[in-house]
Design a protein around this motif. Structure first.
Motif, PDB file in Angstrom:
ATOM      1  N   GLU A 172       0.818  -1.217   0.000  1.00  0.00           N
ATOM      2  CA  GLU A 172       0.000   0.000   0.000  1.00  0.00           C
ATOM      3  C   GLU A 172       0.853   1.269   0.000  1.00  0.00           C
ATOM      4  O   GLU A 172       0.319   2.365   0.205  1.00  0.00           O
ATOM      5  CB  GLU A 172      -0.904   0.000   1.237  1.00  0.00           C
ATOM      6  N   LYS A 173       2.163   1.124  -0.244  1.00  0.00           N
ATOM      7  CA  LYS A 173       3.051   2.277  -0.118  1.00  0.00           C
ATOM      8  C   LYS A 173       3.699   2.680  -1.439  1.00  0.00           C
ATOM      9  O   LYS A 173       3.635   3.842  -1.824  1.00  0.00           O
ATOM     10  CB  LYS A 173       4.137   1.974   0.923  1.00  0.00           C
ATOM     11  N   ASP A 174       4.352   1.729  -2.101  1.00  0.00           N
ATOM     12  CA  ASP A 174       5.125   2.055  -3.304  1.00  0.00           C
ATOM     13  C   ASP A 174       5.083   0.863  -4.243  1.00  0.00           C
ATOM     14  O   ASP A 174       5.714  -0.168  -3.979  1.00  0.00           O
ATOM     15  CB  ASP A 174       6.566   2.402  -2.934  1.00  0.00           C
ATOM     16  N   ASN A 175       4.351   1.008  -5.325  1.00  0.00           N
ATOM     17  CA  ASN A 175       4.135  -0.118  -6.222  1.00  0.00           C
ATOM     18  C   ASN A 175       5.412  -0.567  -6.930  1.00  0.00           C
ATOM     19  O   ASN A 175       5.491  -1.704  -7.409  1.00  0.00           O
ATOM     20  CB  ASN A 175       3.077   0.240  -7.274  1.00  0.00           C
ATOM     21  N   ARG A 176       6.422   0.282  -6.981  1.00  0.00           N
ATOM     22  CA  ARG A 176       7.674  -0.119  -7.620  1.00  0.00           C
ATOM     23  C   ARG A 176       8.301  -1.301  -6.899  1.00  0.00           C
ATOM     24  O   ARG A 176       8.846  -2.210  -7.545  1.00  0.00           O
ATOM     25  CB  ARG A 176       8.663   1.050  -7.645  1.00  0.00           C
ATOM     26  N   HIS A 177       8.215  -1.313  -5.596  1.00  0.00           N
ATOM     27  CA  HIS A 177       8.773  -2.414  -4.812  1.00  0.00           C
ATOM     28  C   HIS A 177       7.970  -3.687  -5.033  1.00  0.00           C
ATOM     29  O   HIS A 177       8.540  -4.789  -5.084  1.00  0.00           O
ATOM     30  CB  HIS A 177       8.781  -2.043  -3.335  1.00  0.00           C
ATOM     31  N   VAL A 178       6.669  -3.556  -5.158  1.00  0.00           N
ATOM     32  CA  VAL A 178       5.801  -4.709  -5.425  1.00  0.00           C
ATOM     33  C   VAL A 178       6.142  -5.308  -6.786  1.00  0.00           C
ATOM     34  O   VAL A 178       6.313  -6.526  -6.923  1.00  0.00           O
ATOM     35  CB  VAL A 178       4.319  -4.292  -5.370  1.00  0.00           C
ATOM     36  N   GLU A 179       6.267  -4.447  -7.794  1.00  0.00           N
ATOM     37  CA  GLU A 179       6.602  -4.924  -9.132  1.00  0.00           C
ATOM     38  C   GLU A 179       8.010  -5.501  -9.174  1.00  0.00           C
ATOM     39  O   GLU A 179       8.271  -6.461  -9.905  1.00  0.00           O
ATOM     40  CB  GLU A 179       6.462  -3.780 -10.147  1.00  0.00           C
ATOM     41  N   TRP A 180       8.905  -4.940  -8.378  1.00  0.00           N
ATOM     42  CA  TRP A 180      10.273  -5.470  -8.295  1.00  0.00           C
ATOM     43  C   TRP A 180      10.266  -6.912  -7.777  1.00  0.00           C
ATOM     44  O   TRP A 180      10.915  -7.794  -8.350  1.00  0.00           O
ATOM     45  CB  TRP A 180      11.104  -4.574  -7.368  1.00  0.00           C
ATOM     46  N   ALA A 181       9.540  -7.119  -6.685  1.00  0.00           N
ATOM     47  CA  ALA A 181       9.485  -8.462  -6.101  1.00  0.00           C
ATOM     48  C   ALA A 181       8.874  -9.457  -7.083  1.00  0.00           C
ATOM     49  O   ALA A 181       9.374 -10.588  -7.243  1.00  0.00           O
ATOM     50  CB  ALA A 181       8.680  -8.436  -4.803  1.00  0.00           C
ATOM     51  N   ARG A 182       7.820  -9.052  -7.746  1.00  0.00           N
ATOM     52  CA  ARG A 182       7.170  -9.946  -8.709  1.00  0.00           C
ATOM     53  C   ARG A 182       8.085 -10.249  -9.893  1.00  0.00           C
ATOM     54  O   ARG A 182       8.139 -11.381 -10.383  1.00  0.00           O
ATOM     55  CB  ARG A 182       5.861  -9.324  -9.181  1.00  0.00           C
ATOM     56  N   ALA A 183       8.822  -9.245 -10.353  1.00  0.00           N
ATOM     57  CA  ALA A 183       9.712  -9.450 -11.497  1.00  0.00           C
ATOM     58  C   ALA A 183      10.860 -10.395 -11.139  1.00  0.00           C
ATOM     59  O   ALA A 183      11.288 -11.207 -11.966  1.00  0.00           O
ATOM     60  CB  ALA A 183      10.260  -8.109 -11.985  1.00  0.00           C
ATOM     61  N   TRP A 184      11.359 -10.293  -9.907  1.00  0.00           N
ATOM     62  CA  TRP A 184      12.434 -11.193  -9.481  1.00  0.00           C
ATOM     63  C   TRP A 184      11.923 -12.631  -9.392  1.00  0.00           C
ATOM     64  O   TRP A 184      12.598 -13.566  -9.836  1.00  0.00           O
ATOM     65  CB  TRP A 184      12.999 -10.726  -8.144  1.00  0.00           C
ATOM     66  N   ILE A 185      10.726 -12.803  -8.865  1.00  0.00           N
ATOM     67  CA  ILE A 185      10.141 -14.146  -8.811  1.00  0.00           C
ATOM     68  C   ILE A 185       9.923 -14.676 -10.227  1.00  0.00           C
ATOM     69  O   ILE A 185      10.220 -15.843 -10.526  1.00  0.00           O
ATOM     70  CB  ILE A 185       8.810 -14.124  -8.037  1.00  0.00           C
ATOM     71  N   GLN A 186       9.425 -13.831 -11.120  1.00  0.00           N
ATOM     72  CA  GLN A 186       9.205 -14.245 -12.506  1.00  0.00           C
ATOM     73  C   GLN A 186      10.504 -14.622 -13.197  1.00  0.00           C
ATOM     74  O   GLN A 186      10.547 -15.567 -14.002  1.00  0.00           O
ATOM     75  CB  GLN A 186       8.506 -13.123 -13.268  1.00  0.00           C
ATOM     76  N   THR A 187      11.577 -13.916 -12.875  1.00  0.00           N
ATOM     77  CA  THR A 187      12.888 -14.250 -13.441  1.00  0.00           C
ATOM     78  C   THR A 187      13.306 -15.651 -13.027  1.00  0.00           C
ATOM     79  O   THR A 187      13.769 -16.454 -13.857  1.00  0.00           O
ATOM     80  CB  THR A 187      13.945 -13.232 -12.975  1.00  0.00           C
ATOM     81  N   LEU A 188      13.144 -15.960 -11.753  1.00  0.00           N
ATOM     82  CA  LEU A 188      13.537 -17.271 -11.253  1.00  0.00           C
ATOM     83  C   LEU A 188      12.645 -18.375 -11.804  1.00  0.00           C
ATOM     84  O   LEU A 188      13.124 -19.481 -12.104  1.00  0.00           O
ATOM     85  CB  LEU A 188      13.514 -17.264  -9.727  1.00  0.00           C
ATOM     86  N   MET A 189      11.370 -18.088 -11.953  1.00  0.00           N
ATOM     87  CA  MET A 189      10.465 -19.070 -12.553  1.00  0.00           C
ATOM     88  C   MET A 189      10.839 -19.316 -14.014  1.00  0.00           C
ATOM     89  O   MET A 189      10.821 -20.464 -14.490  1.00  0.00           O
ATOM     90  CB  MET A 189       9.022 -18.580 -12.437  1.00  0.00           C
ATOM     91  N   ALA A 190      11.194 -18.240 -14.725  1.00  0.00           N
ATOM     92  CA  ALA A 190      11.606 -18.387 -16.115  1.00  0.00           C
ATOM     93  C   ALA A 190      12.895 -19.181 -16.209  1.00  0.00           C
ATOM     94  O   ALA A 190      13.069 -20.003 -17.129  1.00  0.00           O
ATOM     95  CB  ALA A 190      11.775 -17.010 -16.756  1.00  0.00           C
ATOM     96  N   LEU A 191      13.817 -18.959 -15.263  1.00  0.00           N
ATOM     97  CA  LEU A 191      15.061 -19.726 -15.252  1.00  0.00           C
ATOM     98  C   LEU A 191      14.781 -21.204 -15.013  1.00  0.00           C
ATOM     99  O   LEU A 191      15.380 -22.077 -15.657  1.00  0.00           O
ATOM    100  CB  LEU A 191      15.997 -19.179 -14.177  1.00  0.00           C
ATOM    101  N   HIS A 192      13.870 -21.494 -14.079  1.00  0.00           N
ATOM    102  CA  HIS A 192      13.487 -22.888 -13.831  1.00  0.00           C
ATOM    103  C   HIS A 192      12.954 -23.550 -15.096  1.00  0.00           C
ATOM    104  O   HIS A 192      13.364 -24.649 -15.470  1.00  0.00           O
ATOM    105  CB  HIS A 192      12.434 -22.947 -12.722  1.00  0.00           C
ATOM    106  N   ASP A 193      12.036 -22.865 -15.774  1.00  0.00           N
ATOM    107  CA  ASP A 193      11.434 -23.428 -16.977  1.00  0.00           C
ATOM    108  C   ASP A 193      12.468 -23.592 -18.084  1.00  0.00           C
ATOM    109  O   ASP A 193      12.439 -24.572 -18.848  1.00  0.00           O
ATOM    110  CB  ASP A 193      10.287 -22.539 -17.462  1.00  0.00           C
TER     111      ASP A 193
END
Length: 233
Positions: A172-193
């Motif tokens: 509820e404070k800064d969406n950049r941090h939320v998008e950062w966390a999601r992008a890092w998780i997506q990177t790792l998921m993409a690496l797994h795949d």
């Protein structure tokens, strides 16, 4: 829960030690040559660099501070691995000594990411630093046989303890941090795949390729994120 976390920590320490042990005898080598078309699995790795990982880099720069500093080592680690798999595409499986030279740049950057976190425990962005530090050993999949993909998932899960904290703290404070966390998780998921598809039982060395020397390739530029521009006057 405590025993599960302890098990993850032990596996994380083991693979970091394994990468460093294999790379321990490496020395600097002159650049090699990287001519001709890229192998499909190199192109697929470039898709990760140009996709979710590029977003991680951009958002880290926007967040600034310690995250912006640490992401440079993360970027270098992924780029070092990209250069390594270019050699995998071109070369036969090498001896352990040569493999150590090839893995040394990646191992050094993994250590740099982790050392930065350890040296900045008082940082206001410590959860971000830890999300990088706990998951970056996922790049150690190159030493895992015969099924490297599950290891990537383990490291993603280890990092998610901290990405979840970032999501909670900044929802509820800064969406950049939320998008950062999601992008890092997506990177790792993409690496797994990626690993699951292209290196299912281990590195896909070129059985008809040249003999690996351990020299770092002068690789064609990847589609990954470029370094940030210098500050203005």
């Amino acid at each position: 829960m405590a025993s599960d976390l302890a098990g993850i920590v032990k596996r994380l320490e083991a693979v970091t030690s394994r990468l460093e042990a294999v790379a321990g005898g490496g020395t600097d080598s002159p650049p090699g040559d990287d001519t001709g078309s890229l192998a499909p699995f190199v192109q697929a790795y470039d898709d990760i660099l140009a996709g979710p990982f590029a977003k991680v880099v951009v958002l880290s720069q926007q967040i600034g501070g310690d995250v912006n500093t640490q992401v440079e080592s993360v970027r270098r680690a992924f780029q070092a691995q990209r250069e390594f798999i270019v050699q995998v595409a071109k070369c036969r499986e090498p001896t352990q000594d040569v493999l150590g030279k090839m893995l040394q740049p990646t191992a050094e950057q993994i250590s740099a990411v982790q050392s930065f976190r350890e040296g900045h425990r008082a940082s206001k962005l410590f959860n971000h630093l830890s999300a990088f530090s706990e998951a970056i050993p996922a790049l150690g999949w190159v030493t895992m046989n015969p099924k490297p993909a599950p290891y990537v998932k383990e490291m993603k899960d280890a990092g998610m303890f901290y990405t979840n904290r970032v999501l909670k703290d900044f929802k509820e404070k800064d969406n950049r941090h939320v998008e950062w966390a999601r992008a890092w998780i997506q990177t790792l998921m993409a690496l797994h795949d990626y690993v699951k598809e292209h290196h299912t039982t281990g590195l896909a060395w070129n059985k008809a390729g040249a003999q690996a020397t351990g020299a770092a390739p002068a690789s064609a530029p990847s589609k990954g994120p470029a370094p940030p521009p210098p500050p203005g006057p």
